[in-house]
Design a protein around this motif. Structure first.
Motif, mmCIF file in Angstrom:
data_model
loop_
_atom_site.group_PDB
_atom_site.id
_atom_site.type_symbol
_atom_site.label_atom_id
_atom_site.label_comp_id
_atom_site.label_asym_id
_atom_site.label_seq_id
_atom_site.Cartn_x
_atom_site.Cartn_y
_atom_site.Cartn_z
ATOM 1 N N LEU A 1 14.091 -32.573 9.321
ATOM 2 C CA LEU A 1 14.021 -32.379 10.729
ATOM 3 C C LEU A 1 12.516 -32.556 11.156
ATOM 4 O O LEU A 1 12.192 -33.102 12.168
ATOM 5 C CB LEU A 1 14.651 -31.257 11.201
ATOM 6 C CG LEU A 1 14.674 -30.829 12.572
ATOM 7 C CD1 LEU A 1 15.611 -31.972 13.256
ATOM 8 C CD2 LEU A 1 15.352 -29.788 12.769
ATOM 9 N N CYS B 1 11.268 -36.088 11.154
ATOM 10 C CA CYS B 1 11.732 -37.009 12.197
ATOM 11 C C CYS B 1 11.199 -36.562 13.502
ATOM 12 O O CYS B 1 10.692 -37.391 14.184
ATOM 13 C CB CYS B 1 13.217 -36.719 12.196
ATOM 14 S SG CYS B 1 14.350 -37.198 10.758
ATOM 15 N N ALA B 2 10.920 -35.451 13.699
ATOM 16 C CA ALA B 2 10.148 -34.987 15.087
ATOM 17 C C ALA B 2 8.664 -35.425 14.947
ATOM 18 O O ALA B 2 8.257 -35.939 16.058
ATOM 19 C CB ALA B 2 10.265 -33.498 15.207
ATOM 20 N N HIS C 1 8.561 -39.921 14.756
ATOM 21 C CA HIS C 1 9.070 -40.538 16.079
ATOM 22 C C HIS C 1 9.588 -41.747 15.758
ATOM 23 O O HIS C 1 9.148 -43.004 16.247
ATOM 24 C CB HIS C 1 7.919 -40.635 17.258
ATOM 25 C CG HIS C 1 7.191 -39.531 17.502
ATOM 26 N ND1 HIS C 1 7.766 -38.340 18.340
ATOM 27 C CD2 HIS C 1 5.991 -39.143 17.112
ATOM 28 C CE1 HIS C 1 6.815 -37.376 18.334
ATOM 29 N NE2 HIS C 1 5.791 -37.571 17.902
ATOM 30 N N ARG D 1 13.127 -44.006 14.996
ATOM 31 C CA ARG D 1 14.647 -43.983 15.463
ATOM 32 C C ARG D 1 15.382 -44.176 14.080
ATOM 33 O O ARG D 1 16.564 -43.867 13.917
ATOM 34 C CB ARG D 1 14.825 -45.250 16.369
ATOM 35 C CG ARG D 1 14.281 -44.930 17.768
ATOM 36 C CD ARG D 1 14.699 -46.023 18.759
ATOM 37 N NE ARG D 1 13.977 -45.910 20.073
ATOM 38 C CZ ARG D 1 14.418 -46.863 20.820
ATOM 39 N NH1 ARG D 1 15.085 -47.942 20.848
ATOM 40 N NH2 ARG D 1 13.903 -46.520 22.296
ATOM 41 N N TRP E 1 15.666 -40.915 12.734
ATOM 42 C CA TRP E 1 16.891 -39.910 13.340
ATOM 43 C C TRP E 1 18.162 -40.397 12.769
ATOM 44 O O TRP E 1 18.976 -39.604 12.662
ATOM 45 C CB TRP E 1 16.613 -40.171 14.766
ATOM 46 C CG TRP E 1 15.346 -39.232 15.260
ATOM 47 C CD1 TRP E 1 14.205 -39.407 15.860
ATOM 48 C CD2 TRP E 1 15.523 -37.902 15.127
ATOM 49 N NE1 TRP E 1 13.460 -38.367 16.220
ATOM 50 C CE2 TRP E 1 14.191 -37.246 15.586
ATOM 51 C CE3 TRP E 1 16.271 -36.949 14.829
ATOM 52 C CZ2 TRP E 1 13.891 -35.781 15.945
ATOM 53 C CZ3 TRP E 1 16.094 -35.596 15.079
ATOM 54 C CH2 TRP E 1 14.947 -35.171 15.450
#
Length: 298
Positions: A189, A192-193, A196, A198, A201
């Motif tokens: 997580l 992913c943060a 950035h 897609r 994510w």
């Protein structure tokens, strides 16, 4: 040094984090490479600190729990990984050993054993027991991760490498439980943060969804859908039709028409999704390595 100490505490909380140790060690050695003096390599001081200090922290933390004999910790780890009833390729885990029903090895023994009184022959591939294949697959996956992340510098990529190391442990080793992949999701997580992306994510959502279904399946088997309830749960959590979807005699109707994959069960399909997500993460990092660096604006 702070990372090594934090890792040690994490290992004591959940020893499955041992999977991240090669990545951490590689990162420390790459950041602080050895120097050469008179043709002889000089070990950096930080290497010694990252070995000695965490070891002392571990001894201090575990000693009260082992009758002030901290060496018993080794025996406890060995015994917990060698329980008779867990000597199978996959103990409820949606991982490589359940992938698509190709292997059909989920609850089959991973090694020869006679601890229950009756000799049991472990499953073999090319004459080698699956337990050793699991170690080989894990070592190969960790090697691929180290290679792909060898130039990683950003915190996001370091978090992703840590997460994938722990996910590889869950996917390829035998004797895995559904909960052993929990440790991968927090660094995943974070990655992913920070990155950035897609794509990341999307892969994260796919993996997290499969993991949630895996947990619901197991708790449903023991608690939510059993004839004799072992625990009380609200009615809205009880979804018997979902559980029956996973039973061995019930295949996914839409997929049953595809005879070439043998009408796999739902758990095998979800295992495919999780393994594919792991490969997708590696492919993303490979793409990042191959992508040309951005040119500076004039």
């Amino acid at each position: 040094l702070a990372a090594a100490v934090a890792y040690t505490v994490g290992f004591l909380v959940k020893p499955q984090s041992i999977a991240a140790l090669p990545f951490l060690a590689f990162w420390i050695m790459r950041t602080h490479p050895p120097t050469f003096k008179g043709g002889m390599p000089q070990i950096p001081r930080v290497w010694i600190e990252c070995f000695v200090v965490p070891l002392l922290v571990m001894v201090v933390l575990i000693t009260p729990f082992f009758e002030y004999q901290p060496w018993k910790f080794i025996n406890v780890l060995s015994d917990s990984a060698n329980t008779c009833s867990y000597r199978v390729n996959s103990f409820w885990a949606y991982n490589f050993w359940n992938t698509g029903g190709i292997f059909k090895m989920g609850f089959k023994p991973d090694v020869d054993t006679a601890c229950s009184g009756t000799p049991v022959i472990g499953i073999r591939f090319l004459g080698v027991e699956t337990q050793y294949w699991g170690w080989f697959l894990l070592a190969s996956a960790l090697g691929a991760i180290l290679f792909l992340f060898r130039r990683a510098r950003s915190p996001g990529l370091l978090a992703l490498g840590t997460a994938l190391s722990m996910m590889a442990f869950y996917l390829f080793l035998t004797r895995m439980h559904e909960r052993y992949v929990f440790g991968a999701f927090l660094p995943l997580l974070v990655a992913c943060a920070l990155l950035h992306s897609r794509v990341l994510w999307g892969l994260f959502v796919a993996a997290a969804t499969v993991h949630f279904i895996n947990l619901y399946h197991v708790f449903g088997y023991y608690y939510l859908f059993s004839d004799t309830e072992k625990a009380r749960y609200p009615d809205w959590t009880r979804w018997p039709s979902f559980y029956h979807w996973f039973e061995r005699e019930h295949n996914i109707p839409v997929l049953s028409q595809f005879s070439f994959i043998g009408a796999p069960e739902a758990l095998q399909i979800f295992s495919v999704i999780l393994v594919t997500s792991f490969v997708g993460f590696l492919a993303y990092v490979l793409y990042m390595n191959l992508r040309p660096p951005p040119t500076e604006a004039t």
